[in-house]
Design a protein around this motif. Sequence first.
Motif, mmCIF file in Angstrom:
data_model
loop_
_atom_site.group_PDB
_atom_site.id
_atom_site.type_symbol
_atom_site.label_atom_id
_atom_site.label_comp_id
_atom_site.label_asym_id
_atom_site.label_seq_id
_atom_site.Cartn_x
_atom_site.Cartn_y
_atom_site.Cartn_z
ATOM 1 N N ALA A 159 54.978 -24.714 99.696
ATOM 2 C CA ALA A 159 54.961 -25.954 100.615
ATOM 3 C C ALA A 159 54.995 -27.022 99.664
ATOM 4 C CB ALA A 159 53.361 -25.575 101.081
ATOM 5 N N VAL A 160 54.511 -26.962 98.449
ATOM 6 C CA VAL A 160 54.647 -28.325 97.535
ATOM 7 C C VAL A 160 56.092 -28.272 97.086
ATOM 8 C CG1 VAL A 160 54.163 -29.112 95.289
ATOM 9 C CG2 VAL A 160 52.358 -28.070 96.704
ATOM 10 N N HIS A 161 56.889 -27.175 96.857
ATOM 11 C CA HIS A 161 58.229 -27.505 96.516
ATOM 12 C C HIS A 161 58.926 -28.064 97.632
ATOM 13 C CE1 HIS A 161 61.836 -25.804 94.412
ATOM 14 N NE2 HIS A 161 62.276 -25.563 95.716
ATOM 15 N N PHE A 162 58.902 -27.681 98.807
ATOM 16 C CA PHE A 162 59.678 -28.400 99.967
ATOM 17 C C PHE A 162 59.189 -29.650 100.354
ATOM 18 C CE2 PHE A 162 60.919 -24.161 100.136
ATOM 19 C CZ PHE A 162 62.215 -24.063 99.996
ATOM 20 N N PHE A 163 57.678 -29.952 100.436
ATOM 21 C CA PHE A 163 57.211 -30.903 100.939
ATOM 22 C C PHE A 163 57.091 -32.166 100.142
ATOM 23 C CE2 PHE A 163 53.574 -33.708 102.564
ATOM 24 C CZ PHE A 163 54.015 -34.078 103.816
ATOM 25 N N LEU A 164 57.112 -32.026 98.763
ATOM 26 C CA LEU A 164 57.171 -32.835 97.775
ATOM 27 C C LEU A 164 58.544 -32.751 96.929
ATOM 28 C CD1 LEU A 164 53.984 -32.543 98.347
ATOM 29 C CD2 LEU A 164 53.456 -33.314 95.958
ATOM 30 N N ALA A 165 59.478 -32.584 97.547
ATOM 31 C CA ALA A 165 60.865 -32.452 96.860
ATOM 32 C C ALA A 165 61.339 -33.596 96.246
ATOM 33 C CB ALA A 165 62.019 -32.050 97.824
ATOM 34 N N LYS A 166 60.937 -34.737 96.922
ATOM 35 C CA LYS A 166 61.265 -36.244 96.370
ATOM 36 C C LYS A 166 60.345 -36.777 95.156
ATOM 37 C CE LYS A 166 63.566 -37.593 100.622
ATOM 38 N NZ LYS A 166 63.664 -38.843 101.641
ATOM 39 N N ASP A 167 59.473 -36.086 94.888
ATOM 40 C CA ASP A 167 58.557 -36.583 93.860
ATOM 41 C C ASP A 167 59.416 -36.314 92.540
ATOM 42 O OD1 ASP A 167 55.149 -36.568 94.534
ATOM 43 O OD2 ASP A 167 56.661 -36.203 96.060
ATOM 44 N N GLN A 168 59.131 -37.418 91.556
ATOM 45 C CA GLN A 168 59.708 -37.376 90.436
ATOM 46 C C GLN A 168 59.340 -36.230 89.462
ATOM 47 O OE1 GLN A 168 58.547 -40.753 87.902
ATOM 48 N NE2 GLN A 168 60.313 -40.604 86.405
ATOM 49 N N ARG A 169 60.130 -35.539 88.865
ATOM 50 C CA ARG A 169 60.184 -34.281 88.133
ATOM 51 C C ARG A 169 60.369 -34.470 86.688
ATOM 52 N NH1 ARG A 169 63.465 -30.301 91.486
ATOM 53 N NH2 ARG A 169 64.568 -32.170 91.920
ATOM 54 N N SER A 170 61.116 -35.571 86.264
ATOM 55 C CA SER A 170 61.117 -35.716 84.605
ATOM 56 C C SER A 170 61.071 -36.917 84.481
ATOM 57 C CB SER A 170 62.716 -35.274 84.575
ATOM 58 O OG SER A 170 63.670 -35.899 85.270
ATOM 59 N N THR A 171 61.225 -37.306 83.172
ATOM 60 C CA THR A 171 60.668 -38.726 82.637
ATOM 61 C C THR A 171 62.022 -39.696 82.669
ATOM 62 O OG1 THR A 171 61.414 -37.871 80.470
ATOM 63 C CG2 THR A 171 59.011 -37.847 81.043
ATOM 64 N N VAL A 172 61.862 -41.084 82.897
ATOM 65 C CA VAL A 172 62.849 -41.945 82.894
ATOM 66 C C VAL A 172 62.872 -42.703 81.792
ATOM 67 C CG1 VAL A 172 63.201 -41.681 85.252
ATOM 68 C CG2 VAL A 172 61.650 -43.209 84.436
ATOM 69 N N GLY A 173 62.358 -42.228 80.685
ATOM 70 C CA GLY A 173 62.077 -43.233 79.678
ATOM 71 C C GLY A 173 60.660 -44.029 79.598
ATOM 72 N N ALA A 174 60.261 -44.858 78.624
ATOM 73 C CA ALA A 174 58.953 -45.367 78.544
ATOM 74 C C ALA A 174 59.366 -46.762 77.695
ATOM 75 C CB ALA A 174 58.009 -44.713 77.880
ATOM 76 N N PRO A 175 58.757 -47.797 78.046
ATOM 77 C CA PRO A 175 58.638 -48.910 76.781
ATOM 78 C C PRO A 175 58.484 -48.759 75.580
ATOM 79 C CG PRO A 175 57.272 -49.234 78.858
ATOM 80 C CD PRO A 175 57.409 -48.007 78.786
ATOM 81 N N GLY A 176 59.537 -48.929 74.830
ATOM 82 C CA GLY A 176 59.699 -48.507 73.429
ATOM 83 C C GLY A 176 60.211 -47.290 73.042
#
Length: 483
Positions: free
Chosen positions: A445-462
């Motif tokens: 249910a989480v796998h399909f219902f929360l498919a658009k949630d971020q799963r990896s980092t996109v970098g951080a300040p610094g």
Amino acid sequence: MTDLPPQPWSRPEQASAPQPQPDRDPRDGRPWSTPAPQAYGQPESERQQQPAYGQPQYGQPTYGQPAYGQPQHSPYTPSAYGPGAPQQPYAPYGQPGFAPQPAPPTKPALLPAALPVDGQSYPMAFAPLERRVGRWFVAWAIAIGFFFGGQVVSLALLMPGMVEFFSQLDVASASDPDVAAEMLGDILGTPLGMAGVNMAWAAMIPGAIVAMAAFGKGAAGFASSVAGRWRWRTTGRAAIVILPIFAVYIGISLWLDPSVEWQWNPNWGLVAIVLLTTPLQATGEEFTFRGLLPQLMGGWLRHRYVPALVLLLPVLAVMVLQPATWYLSLLALVAAAVGPWVLAGRLGNAIWIGIATGLLFGAMHAHPSISATLQLSLVGFTCSMLTYRTGGLESASVLHTANNVFIMVPLALTGTSAFSSQPVAGEDWLSFGLTTLALAAAYLAVHFFLAKDQRSTVGAPGAELLEPRAPLAEPMPEPVGAR
């Protein structure tokens, strides 16, 4: 007498006579009445203001004097000469000295040491943390300090129940080995005892956050998720799909449990404590077993033998506190030692980290039944996979909270505590099968219902301040015409 003709100087009258002047300047042939030519591009007013040869220009200091606006140094002042005097660069003769350059900026005290780089999964968010080995030990010290601080708070809340129990204890029965188990059930069955147990693990929420903050400015937020913060929207979406599944699953499990005596005898104090502190207790365990430990192990994955060393201290602690499940603790250590050599990639790393922490999670509960212990380990593994899938602890905390609250609230309404009768997990394989189905349904249910949630980092300040890491293996060149 001489034969030489007379010279002009020998004639006084001719020597004193004025000599005729030519009408033109013999140097350039111009008439005397013509003014001298001016310098190229220089007006007459400025040409007349030129200094004499060897003199400094207007506004320029003389040799040995400081430039205009510079402080006048005296040989008697300590800053003018000596080993501590500022060194000024030499300037050409007759030219002003260079202005002093500002000092280079110093590195901040919290220079990012292990902030996530792009494309890292949650267990690997602190992958470059070995660049600051000292901060790794500081993080461990902070986490251990918060853990023992939570135990002190728990002991303080349990102390009134312990005093009351020992005041009513018969001296003749004090040597009975069942007395300790009875005391534990009576104390933990009270609202204050339940609060003591829950607050001991709730202390690990700030403990894990502060521990990961040792790796640099802004690193604390990545202890919650790859987005660098706790995502309340993800929490709500996970609750929508997980709570109904676990309400049905726990209801069927309690109905099949013969040890539960269904009677209406509510302990409202216990109900309130469960509703208020159990979510904190479940989230604290998630920050420990699915947050702090996996991130410390994943951060050292470049050295494949280090994850086992990271898990060694928790395994020894669980073996001392729960000796009955020592075999599961050893299996967790073996999984941490063998996993990095067998499974690779994002999914592979998540699997062996989930197995290692899940086995340790099951060993910590020390349930007397093997099926119930494996059931708890399966809960821990599912929470690890949910953390990997969603990139944070939110959905795993929702599942853990739903499991505990849906068990403890019905029991509190019957006047009993989950710690006194221990129906947290069924002791038969039927209950294990129901748990497996419920966990699988929750994950899907989480796998399909929360498919658009971020799963990896996109970098951080610094994060750009981190030195790029060399790849473990050089990528193979793509053949010509492959695309």
